[in-house]
Design a protein around this motif. Sequence first.
Motif, PDB file in Angstrom:
ATOM      1  N   UNK A  21     -10.015  -3.880  -4.992  1.00 13.01           N
ATOM      2  CA  UNK A  21      -8.757  -3.543  -4.498  1.00 13.01           C
ATOM      3  C   UNK A  21      -8.711  -2.099  -3.577  1.00 13.01           C
ATOM      4  N   UNK A  22      -7.759  -1.911  -2.791  1.00 14.66           N
ATOM      5  CA  UNK A  22      -7.700  -0.674  -1.822  1.00 14.66           C
ATOM      6  C   UNK A  22      -6.867   0.374  -3.020  1.00 14.66           C
ATOM      7  N   UNK A  23      -7.374   1.312  -3.511  1.00 16.08           N
ATOM      8  CA  UNK A  23      -6.773   2.434  -4.322  1.00 16.08           C
ATOM      9  C   UNK A  23      -5.568   2.699  -3.767  1.00 16.08           C
ATOM     10  N   UNK A  24      -4.563   2.781  -4.797  1.00 16.23           N
ATOM     11  CA  UNK A  24      -3.073   3.115  -4.541  1.00 16.23           C
ATOM     12  C   UNK A  24      -2.864   4.440  -4.004  1.00 16.23           C
ATOM     13  N   UNK A  25      -3.751   5.312  -4.463  1.00 13.99           N
ATOM     14  CA  UNK A  25      -3.658   6.783  -3.895  1.00 13.99           C
ATOM     15  C   UNK A  25      -4.149   7.033  -2.399  1.00 13.99           C
ATOM     16  N   UNK A  26      -5.202   6.049  -2.173  1.00 17.60           N
ATOM     17  CA  UNK A  26      -5.748   6.106  -0.757  1.00 17.60           C
ATOM     18  C   UNK A  26      -4.605   5.353  -0.050  1.00 17.60           C
ATOM     19  N   UNK A  27      -3.647   4.298  -0.182  1.00 17.31           N
ATOM     20  CA  UNK A  27      -2.819   3.978   0.675  1.00 17.31           C
ATOM     21  C   UNK A  27      -1.513   4.768   0.844  1.00 17.31           C
ATOM     22  N   UNK A  28      -1.209   5.730  -0.357  1.00 15.85           N
ATOM     23  CA  UNK A  28      -0.112   6.496  -0.444  1.00 15.85           C
ATOM     24  C   UNK A  28      -0.598   7.813   0.779  1.00 15.85           C
ATOM     25  N   UNK A  29      -1.658   8.293   0.676  1.00 17.23           N
ATOM     26  CA  UNK A  29      -2.066   9.207   1.544  1.00 17.23           C
ATOM     27  C   UNK A  29      -2.290   8.827   3.116  1.00 17.23           C
ATOM     28  N   UNK A  30      -2.556   7.310   2.994  1.00 17.35           N
ATOM     29  CA  UNK A  30      -2.637   6.943   4.430  1.00 17.35           C
ATOM     30  C   UNK A  30      -1.536   6.870   5.035  1.00 17.35           C
ATOM     31  N   UNK A  31      -0.316   6.339   4.431  1.00 18.58           N
ATOM     32  CA  UNK A  31       0.991   6.207   4.711  1.00 18.58           C
ATOM     33  C   UNK A  31       1.668   7.670   5.145  1.00 18.58           C
ATOM     34  N   UNK A  32       1.249   8.501   4.454  1.00 17.40           N
ATOM     35  CA  UNK A  32       1.960  10.086   4.597  1.00 17.40           C
ATOM     36  C   UNK A  32       1.051  10.604   5.951  1.00 17.40           C
ATOM     37  N   UNK A  33      -0.097  10.378   5.933  1.00 14.36           N
ATOM     38  CA  UNK A  33      -1.110  10.890   7.124  1.00 14.36           C
ATOM     39  C   UNK A  33      -0.384  10.567   8.542  1.00 14.36           C
ATOM     40  N   UNK A  34      -0.154   9.238   8.512  1.00 12.86           N
ATOM     41  CA  UNK A  34       0.386   8.664   9.887  1.00 12.86           C
ATOM     42  C   UNK A  34       1.753   9.046   9.812  1.00 12.86           C
ATOM     43  N   UNK A  35       2.509   9.007   9.101  1.00 14.15           N
ATOM     44  CA  UNK A  35       3.932   9.379   9.152  1.00 14.15           C
ATOM     45  C   UNK A  35       4.148  10.859   9.590  1.00 14.15           C
ATOM     46  N   UNK A  36       3.186  11.729   8.869  1.00 12.28           N
ATOM     47  CA  UNK A  36       3.254  13.207   9.504  1.00 12.28           C
ATOM     48  C   UNK A  36       2.876  13.320  10.789  1.00 12.28           C
ATOM     49  N   UNK A  37       1.937  12.446  11.225  1.00 11.21           N
ATOM     50  CA  UNK A  37       1.737  12.682  12.709  1.00 11.21           C
ATOM     51  C   UNK A  37       2.874  11.743  13.676  1.00 11.21           C
ATOM     52  N   UNK A  38       4.019  11.472  13.083  1.00 11.67           N
ATOM     53  CA  UNK A  38       5.100  11.051  13.936  1.00 11.67           C
ATOM     54  C   UNK A  38       5.057   9.635  14.197  1.00 11.67           C
TER      55      UNK A  38
END
Length: 253
Positions: free
Chosen positions: A63-80
Amino acid sequence: MNTGRVILLGAGPGDLDLLTRKAVSALLRADVLLLDELVDPAIAELAPKARVLRVGKRGGCRSTPQDFIQRLMRRHALQGRTVVRVKGGEALLFGRAGEEIAFLEAAGIEVELVNGISAGLAAAASLGMSLTHREHCHGVSFVTAHAHDGGRPDWRALAAARTTLVIYMGMQRIGEVAAALGEHLPAATPAAVVQWASTPRERRLVATLGTLAAEAREAGFGSPAVILVGDAVGLARAQPAAASLPRPRHVRN
């Protein structure tokens, strides 16, 4: 650049016709779509401008690690960007939404929640039964057989509560679950399994607590599936173990 947002969206049990209008509206706004393993990939057709990323999470599989998913969401959201995290079933039920909400809000990111139909509700509908029939139970309990700390639910307390039990993530240990409940409930207690609820692949088995595990194994039932136990399940429509229920596929314009 302004901070974007994350939408945690419940996509329901699999039938895209069960999506709410609010869910469709969110998908149309998506810049980035993060799809769970059990979500129908065709849902991406409802998000025409989104970049689609598969972030599969499934018990017993890589599975995709949960921490990676959360950081991915944060990165894209912080980019607007507007990020839509699509979860199977109901996003707020056994979907780790609490962890994601806390993580994103700590980063100053707005989180929107869009409910979906849980597989347990879809399973009950397929069986033609009420989870809360007042002549047979005091309510309904949603429980996972796969605890985060490796422990197991308090089956004795759950059995004593006289509720219909809707058990998620229990197929890999269905024998253990049935045996544990069997210590506190009669072997004749009605029980059922519904696999791939609401989809063209759906299968359902109606049995008793004493025979459920053996019948499910013999018929080849596996994940994703929901186990239902309780007197209210006795009102479920009987169906041969290997039967599939044909359902119309989602119609797209």
